[in-house]
Design an enzyme around this catalytic site. Sequence first.
Site, PDB file in Angstrom:
ATOM      1  N   ASP A 112       0.873  -1.141   0.000  1.00  0.00           N
ATOM      2  CA  ASP A 112       0.000   0.000   0.000  1.00  0.00           C
ATOM      3  C   ASP A 112       0.934   1.222   0.000  1.00  0.00           C
ATOM      4  O   ASP A 112       2.059   1.120   0.460  1.00  0.00           O
ATOM      5  CB  ASP A 112      -0.838  -0.053   1.282  1.00  0.00           C
ATOM      6  N   ASP A 126      -0.926  -0.554   6.026  1.00  0.00           N
ATOM      7  CA  ASP A 126      -0.907   0.047   7.361  1.00  0.00           C
ATOM      8  C   ASP A 126      -2.199  -0.246   8.119  1.00  0.00           C
ATOM      9  O   ASP A 126      -2.391   0.217   9.224  1.00  0.00           O
ATOM     10  CB  ASP A 126      -0.658   1.556   7.281  1.00  0.00           C
ATOM     11  N   ASP A 134      -7.232  -1.224   4.491  1.00  0.00           N
ATOM     12  CA  ASP A 134      -6.752  -2.325   3.648  1.00  0.00           C
ATOM     13  C   ASP A 134      -6.778  -3.703   4.323  1.00  0.00           C
ATOM     14  O   ASP A 134      -6.146  -4.635   3.866  1.00  0.00           O
ATOM     15  CB  ASP A 134      -5.379  -2.020   3.024  1.00  0.00           C
TER      16      ASP A 134
HETATM   17  P1  ADP Z   1      -3.634   4.523  -0.365  1.00  0.00           P
HETATM   18  O1  ADP Z   1      -4.003   3.398  -1.257  1.00  0.00           O
HETATM   19  O2  ADP Z   1      -2.518   5.327  -0.966  1.00  0.00           O
HETATM   20  O3  ADP Z   1      -3.323   4.111   1.019  1.00  0.00           O
HETATM   21  P2  ADP Z   1      -6.393   5.244   0.179  1.00  0.00           P
HETATM   22  O4  ADP Z   1      -7.030   4.076  -0.499  1.00  0.00           O
HETATM   23  O5  ADP Z   1      -6.444   5.274   1.658  1.00  0.00           O
HETATM   24  O6  ADP Z   1      -4.889   5.514  -0.312  1.00  0.00           O
HETATM   25  O7  ADP Z   1      -7.052   6.582  -0.366  1.00  0.00           O
HETATM   26  C1  ADP Z   1      -7.039   6.823  -1.763  1.00  0.00           C
HETATM   27  C2  ADP Z   1      -7.426   8.237  -2.092  1.00  0.00           C
HETATM   28  O8  ADP Z   1      -8.745   8.509  -1.636  1.00  0.00           O
HETATM   29  C3  ADP Z   1      -6.559   9.283  -1.449  1.00  0.00           C
HETATM   30  O9  ADP Z   1      -5.401   9.538  -2.223  1.00  0.00           O
HETATM   31  C4  ADP Z   1      -7.501  10.486  -1.411  1.00  0.00           C
HETATM   32  O10 ADP Z   1      -7.512  11.111  -2.663  1.00  0.00           O
HETATM   33  C5  ADP Z   1      -8.845   9.839  -1.172  1.00  0.00           C
HETATM   34  N1  ADP Z   1      -9.215   9.808   0.253  1.00  0.00           N
HETATM   35  C6  ADP Z   1      -9.320   8.739   1.033  1.00  0.00           C
HETATM   36  N2  ADP Z   1      -9.702   9.074   2.272  1.00  0.00           N
HETATM   37  C7  ADP Z   1      -9.812  10.420   2.293  1.00  0.00           C
HETATM   38  C8  ADP Z   1     -10.150  11.387   3.287  1.00  0.00           C
HETATM   39  N3  ADP Z   1     -10.436  11.060   4.550  1.00  0.00           N
HETATM   40  N4  ADP Z   1     -10.161  12.683   2.924  1.00  0.00           N
HETATM   41  C9  ADP Z   1      -9.872  13.050   1.660  1.00  0.00           C
HETATM   42  N5  ADP Z   1      -9.545  12.198   0.705  1.00  0.00           N
HETATM   43  C10 ADP Z   1      -9.499  10.896   0.980  1.00  0.00           C
HETATM   44 MG    MG Z   2      -3.733   3.370   2.925  1.00  0.00          MG
END
Ligand code: ADP
Ligand code: MG
Length: 639
Positions: A337, A531, A535
């Site tokens: 991730d 983390d 996920d």
């Molecule tokens: P990653 O796969 O990099 O861990 P996530 O799946 O957690 O990222 O989130 C993917 C995208 O969704 C983020 O890059 C953001 O654009 C959006 N996102 C997720 N949660 C939030 C939040 N609480 N506030 C704003 N944007 C969010």
């Molecule tokens: Mg994440």
Amino acid sequence: MARGLTKKQKKTRNRILVALAIFFALEVAEVGFEAFDALPNGLWFEFAAFLVPYLIAGYDVLKKAWHGIVHHQPFDENLLMSIATIGAFALVFFPEAEPHMAEGAAVMLFYQVGELFESYAVGKTRRSIADMMDIAPDYANVMHDGELVEVDPSEVAVGSEIVVKPGERVPLDGVVISGMSQLDTSALTGESVPQVVEEGVTVVSGCVNMTGLITVRTSKPYGESTVQRILELVENASEKKARTENFITRFARYYTPIVVILALVIAIISPLFFGSTWSASVKSALVFLVVSCPCALVISVPLSFFAGIGAASRVGILVKGSSYLETLGAADTIAFDKTGTLTKGTFNVVAVHADEEIDPDLLLSYAAYAEAFSYHPIALSVRESYSGVIDQSKIDHVEERSGQGVYATVDSHQVLVGNDKLMLAEDVPYHDCEIVGTILHVALDGKYIGHIVIADVVKEDAAQAISDLHAAGIKKTVMLTGDKREVADAVAKRIGIDEVRAQLLPQGKVSCVEDLLAEEREGGKLAFVGDGINDAPVLMRADIGIAMGAMGSDAAIEAADIVLMDDKPGNIALAMRIARKTMRIVWQNIVFAIGVKIVIMILALPFIGIATMWLAVFGDVGVAIIAILNSMRCLRVPK
Ligand code: ADP
Ligand code: MG
């Protein structure tokens, strides 16, 4: 070796020493001075003389063998040793054969030496792991009628205020409400740099308070505290057995009876059909019996896994069972991730681009309000950069859309904060930004008001970790992220990730992992590192799920097979090296033990007949001791 022996082990040791002394005196008398030959009926004197050390050292083995027979469970090593040694003594009844009393006594003696060593080694490994895991707090200081009293941590209610003095262990998870100090987290994470804590910082149980006095409001009951979870995890680790371990158990179940039957066949068939003498074939059969004991494997293989898991826990890598160590050792693809795993997950606000009539501060405050309840790293960073106080009574109807953003009602206005997916889903026209970075679009009452550009920082050792993983034999590294393609590509290039799948929703990550699983080569395994924030499903779907930075995150600890207490990517490579080393040692022991035993059996065949009982003792006890010593190397963490 005297240190750390139990009472029972000391008694056995003394008995063995006495028997050894007598045995060597007799050997000197016989070999050096031919004392017995000078006597009338010398052979029978010798017979009786060697019976003395034999019985002193081995009477309990004979007793256990007899018990086994009486209780209809005769088939164990006690019986094998009894038959083999009694057989050696019985060769005295074959007039044409050389007598083998000395060997009979020796087999028993060294067998007992080996047993003692085994129980010592197992005990020592257990203890050294227990020492490392010495993280359980004894008491908590609770204010009671204006006075501090020491109480059992399990009796402290959630929300209580406890005082942790310098030098004491933090007894329960909680948040510091006053005081400042440094915590030694090394028992949990293997990290030697102390953690600085002050008001508002979360502390986990098991750390040692070093410098200042702190007051902590507990956030979990003792049973759910980090310490308790770690201890449970390590204790239950032996239940999830590796395939290799099960293979050895099954192997031992067949190996011993097969060799015993072979021994019988040799003893009876070869004099009848191949013209070897009875004494020669009985001798081979006895050698077979001695080497048929599988204890070298049955003890050393689980001990290796146990020691490997113990070594890992010392550096803050918790492995939930030996099967996971085995799977990790076989991994050739690792998926990561991005946010919080390879990057710090602490975003800096790079720019706030508000559309014309909107004040940038107002935009930021709407965003911070909408993110008030989210645990996502993005949310934490937005709140961090907002200087005002968040009045939670103004917030309603918060809804987090995993992988997209949040929706909330703030001051009776509808606020959307998230990526382009969220804007598309809500039919809000938006525009992109010329800056490359993660963009948080903000909409107020369905109307676009601008965006916040945030940038994450790659963890310092991420690039090193990826190249270490490649060096450790990982063929392919993949990054799965919900973030924008450009951002993801930039990060991947910086740290040397092979493949990128961007703009994924959490369920998209699951299907990516399924694709990767389908592509898997024969024997190769897929690990996923996350983390634990949104996920958990992916952690569970991969062959092996690794959660990092898990101090205090229950969902991740629950879903993962391997838990890294701190959040350094370098520890993934370290876990991998520990797994590979453990598996290498396990297989060394298997090949070595089985190999030596087979060679000795071949050499013992009546028409070859060069294997003596002495060699058989080595094949049993010697091999077991070498295998166990080899296993104990697993306790050392590879560099
Ligand atoms: P990653 O796969 O990099 O861990 P996530 O799946 O957690 O990222 O989130 C993917 C995208 O969704 C983020 O890059 C953001 O654009 C959006 N996102 C997720 N949660 C939030 C939040 N609480 N506030 C704003 N944007 C969010
Ligand atoms: Mg994440």
